[in-house]
Design a protein around this motif. Structure first.
Motif, PDB file in Angstrom:
ATOM      1  N   ILE A  82       0.816  -1.217   0.000  1.00 14.91           N
ATOM      2  CA  ILE A  82       0.000   0.000   0.000  1.00 14.91           C
ATOM      3  C   ILE A  82       0.848   1.264   0.000  1.00 14.91           C
ATOM      4  N   GLY A  83       2.154   1.100   0.159  1.00 17.58           N
ATOM      5  CA  GLY A  83       3.052   2.250   0.169  1.00 17.58           C
ATOM      6  C   GLY A  83       4.480   1.783   0.318  1.00 17.58           C
ATOM      7  N   CYS A  84       5.371   2.741   0.466  1.00 19.66           N
ATOM      8  CA  CYS A  84       6.778   2.397   0.643  1.00 19.66           C
ATOM      9  C   CYS A  84       7.465   3.509   1.427  1.00 19.66           C
ATOM     10  N   ALA A  85       8.616   3.169   1.968  1.00 19.10           N
ATOM     11  CA  ALA A  85       9.409   4.124   2.744  1.00 19.10           C
ATOM     12  C   ALA A  85      10.876   3.916   2.420  1.00 19.10           C
ATOM     13  N   ALA A  86      11.630   4.989   2.498  1.00 18.72           N
ATOM     14  CA  ALA A  86      13.066   4.918   2.255  1.00 18.72           C
ATOM     15  C   ALA A  86      13.791   5.750   3.289  1.00 18.72           C
ATOM     16  N   VAL A  87      15.028   5.346   3.556  1.00 21.73           N
ATOM     17  CA  VAL A  87      15.895   6.060   4.479  1.00 21.73           C
ATOM     18  C   VAL A  87      17.237   6.247   3.789  1.00 21.73           C
ATOM     19  N   ILE A  88      17.712   7.493   3.783  1.00 20.91           N
ATOM     20  CA  ILE A  88      19.031   7.783   3.225  1.00 20.91           C
ATOM     21  C   ILE A  88      19.735   8.793   4.122  1.00 20.91           C
ATOM     22  N   GLU A  89      21.044   8.758   4.081  1.00 19.37           N
ATOM     23  CA  GLU A  89      21.844   9.757   4.779  1.00 19.37           C
ATOM     24  C   GLU A  89      22.413  10.699   3.727  1.00 19.37           C
ATOM     25  N   ARG A  90      22.375  11.983   4.042  1.00 21.65           N
ATOM     26  CA  ARG A  90      22.857  12.995   3.113  1.00 21.65           C
ATOM     27  C   ARG A  90      23.569  14.107   3.866  1.00 21.65           C
ATOM     28  N   ILE A  91      24.263  14.943   3.124  1.00 19.43           N
ATOM     29  CA  ILE A  91      24.865  16.151   3.666  1.00 19.43           C
ATOM     30  C   ILE A  91      23.992  17.310   3.226  1.00 19.43           C
ATOM     31  N   ARG A 122      19.869  12.196   8.472  1.00 20.02           N
ATOM     32  CA  ARG A 122      19.181  10.978   8.038  1.00 20.02           C
ATOM     33  C   ARG A 122      17.788  11.422   7.590  1.00 20.02           C
ATOM     34  N   LEU A 123      17.430  11.066   6.366  1.00 22.09           N
ATOM     35  CA  LEU A 123      16.138  11.430   5.798  1.00 22.09           C
ATOM     36  C   LEU A 123      15.260  10.197   5.693  1.00 22.09           C
ATOM     37  N   VAL A 124      14.031  10.316   6.137  1.00 18.99           N
ATOM     38  CA  VAL A 124      13.052   9.238   6.035  1.00 18.99           C
ATOM     39  C   VAL A 124      11.853   9.791   5.282  1.00 18.99           C
ATOM     40  N   ALA A 125      11.394   9.054   4.299  1.00 17.82           N
ATOM     41  CA  ALA A 125      10.178   9.436   3.583  1.00 17.82           C
ATOM     42  C   ALA A 125       9.305   8.196   3.437  1.00 17.82           C
ATOM     43  N   ALA A 126       8.012   8.388   3.618  1.00 15.60           N
ATOM     44  CA  ALA A 126       7.048   7.300   3.457  1.00 15.60           C
ATOM     45  C   ALA A 126       5.849   7.837   2.687  1.00 15.60           C
ATOM     46  N   VAL A 127       5.346   7.038   1.756  1.00 16.96           N
ATOM     47  CA  VAL A 127       4.195   7.431   0.944  1.00 16.96           C
ATOM     48  C   VAL A 127       3.232   6.260   0.810  1.00 16.96           C
ATOM     49  N   THR A 128       1.989   6.576   0.505  1.00 13.55           N
ATOM     50  CA  THR A 128       0.992   5.536   0.245  1.00 13.55           C
ATOM     51  C   THR A 128       0.411   5.715  -1.157  1.00 13.55           C
ATOM     52  N   ARG A 129      -0.216   4.659  -1.648  1.00 12.85           N
ATOM     53  CA  ARG A 129      -0.902   4.732  -2.943  1.00 12.85           C
ATOM     54  C   ARG A 129      -2.022   5.778  -2.912  1.00 12.85           C
ATOM     55  N   ALA A 130      -2.572   6.022  -1.725  1.00  9.64           N
ATOM     56  CA  ALA A 130      -3.659   6.999  -1.579  1.00  9.64           C
ATOM     57  C   ALA A 130      -3.147   8.437  -1.654  1.00  9.64           C
ATOM     58  N   GLY A 156      11.840  15.746  -2.700  1.00  6.50           N
ATOM     59  CA  GLY A 156      12.455  14.984  -3.791  1.00  6.50           C
ATOM     60  C   GLY A 156      12.353  13.489  -3.563  1.00  6.50           C
ATOM     61  N   LEU A 157      12.676  13.031  -2.363  1.00  8.14           N
ATOM     62  CA  LEU A 157      12.597  11.608  -2.054  1.00  8.14           C
ATOM     63  C   LEU A 157      11.147  11.134  -2.082  1.00  8.14           C
ATOM     64  N   ILE A 158      10.236  11.961  -1.604  1.00  4.87           N
ATOM     65  CA  ILE A 158       8.813  11.611  -1.646  1.00  4.87           C
ATOM     66  C   ILE A 158       8.367  11.396  -3.089  1.00  4.87           C
ATOM     67  N   GLU A 159       8.764  12.272  -3.981  1.00  2.00           N
ATOM     68  CA  GLU A 159       8.367  12.125  -5.390  1.00  2.00           C
ATOM     69  C   GLU A 159       8.967  10.867  -6.005  1.00  2.00           C
ATOM     70  N   HIS A 160      10.231  10.559  -5.680  1.00  2.00           N
ATOM     71  CA  HIS A 160      10.841   9.311  -6.184  1.00  2.00           C
ATOM     72  C   HIS A 160      10.041   8.104  -5.714  1.00  2.00           C
ATOM     73  N   LEU A 161       9.659   8.098  -4.438  1.00  2.00           N
ATOM     74  CA  LEU A 161       8.889   6.977  -3.903  1.00  2.00           C
ATOM     75  C   LEU A 161       7.510   6.886  -4.557  1.00  2.00           C
ATOM     76  N   ARG A 162       6.859   8.017  -4.746  1.00  2.00           N
ATOM     77  CA  ARG A 162       5.528   8.011  -5.397  1.00  2.00           C
ATOM     78  C   ARG A 162       5.604   7.400  -6.791  1.00  2.00           C
ATOM     79  N   GLY A 163       6.708   7.638  -7.469  1.00  2.00           N
ATOM     80  CA  GLY A 163       6.882   7.088  -8.820  1.00  2.00           C
ATOM     81  C   GLY A 163       6.897   5.570  -8.847  1.00  2.00           C
ATOM     82  N   THR A 164       7.202   4.930  -7.716  1.00  2.00           N
ATOM     83  CA  THR A 164       7.224   3.459  -7.679  1.00  2.00           C
ATOM     84  C   THR A 164       5.834   2.874  -7.491  1.00  2.00           C
TER      85      THR A 164
END
Length: 166
Positions: A82-91, A122-130, A156-164
């Motif tokens: 129903i959704g997905c989440a990603a975690v990345i570390e960035r500067i 540390r960046l966390v983004a989570a999105v749903t199909r809704a 940016g990360l949210i949009e990448h996740l929505r694309g999946t």
């Protein structure tokens, strides 16, 4: 911050990853309805929350030889996800630092890493199909840095996740 199943799932992902410290590779999680997961795997019922509408993150294996953003362009989730989440570390740099950055992408990375005002996060983004989203950002320093959260802190990360999820 209003509570929701997506918010709780995003914070669970952040807590899980944070428990393993810093300097980690990107992580990706499928988000599944807990009720559906229990229906398919009844033995998990004692380990998962029984709250209506709850979401369970399920970590996925990644090819760490590639950038997460590139991998996300190739991912398509089955309907049960129903959704997905990603975690990345960035500067991150302050906005005023952007003016002094070079144009070459490789040189940007080196300049950002050497910048005196850089901050590792540390960046966390989570999105749903809704169409719902939740994000969180935690700075590496100070050690007890507060977790910032909101629906669109890492657009940016949210949009990448929505694309999946299309």
């Amino acid at each position: 911050m209003p509570d929701s199943p997506l918010r709780r799932a995003a914070l669970e992902v952040e807590s899980h990853v944070a428990a393993e410290g810093w300097d980690q590779s990107p992580r990706l999680f499928a988000l599944v309805a807990t009720a559906d997961l229990i229906a398919h795997e009844p033995a998990l019922a004692d380990q998962l929350p029984a709250e209506p509408g709850s979401i369970t993150p399920v970590e996925q294996e990644l090819d760490h030889s590639r950038e997460l953003e590139d991998l996300l362009t190739e991912i398509e989730w089955p309907d049960a996800v129903i959704g997905c989440a990603a975690v990345i570390e960035r500067i991150m740099l302050p906005p005023e630092a952007e003016e002094s950055l070079p144009d070459d992408p490789e040189a940007i990375v080196a300049a950002a890493a050497a910048h005196p005002d850089r901050q590792e996060v540390r960046l966390v983004a989570a999105v749903t199909r809704a169409g719902l989203s939740h994000s969180a950002v935690r700075a590496r320093e100070p050690e007890e840095a507060a977790l910032l959260e909101g629906p669109d802190l890492v657009p940016g990360l949210i949009e990448h996740l929505r694309g999946t999820l299309t």
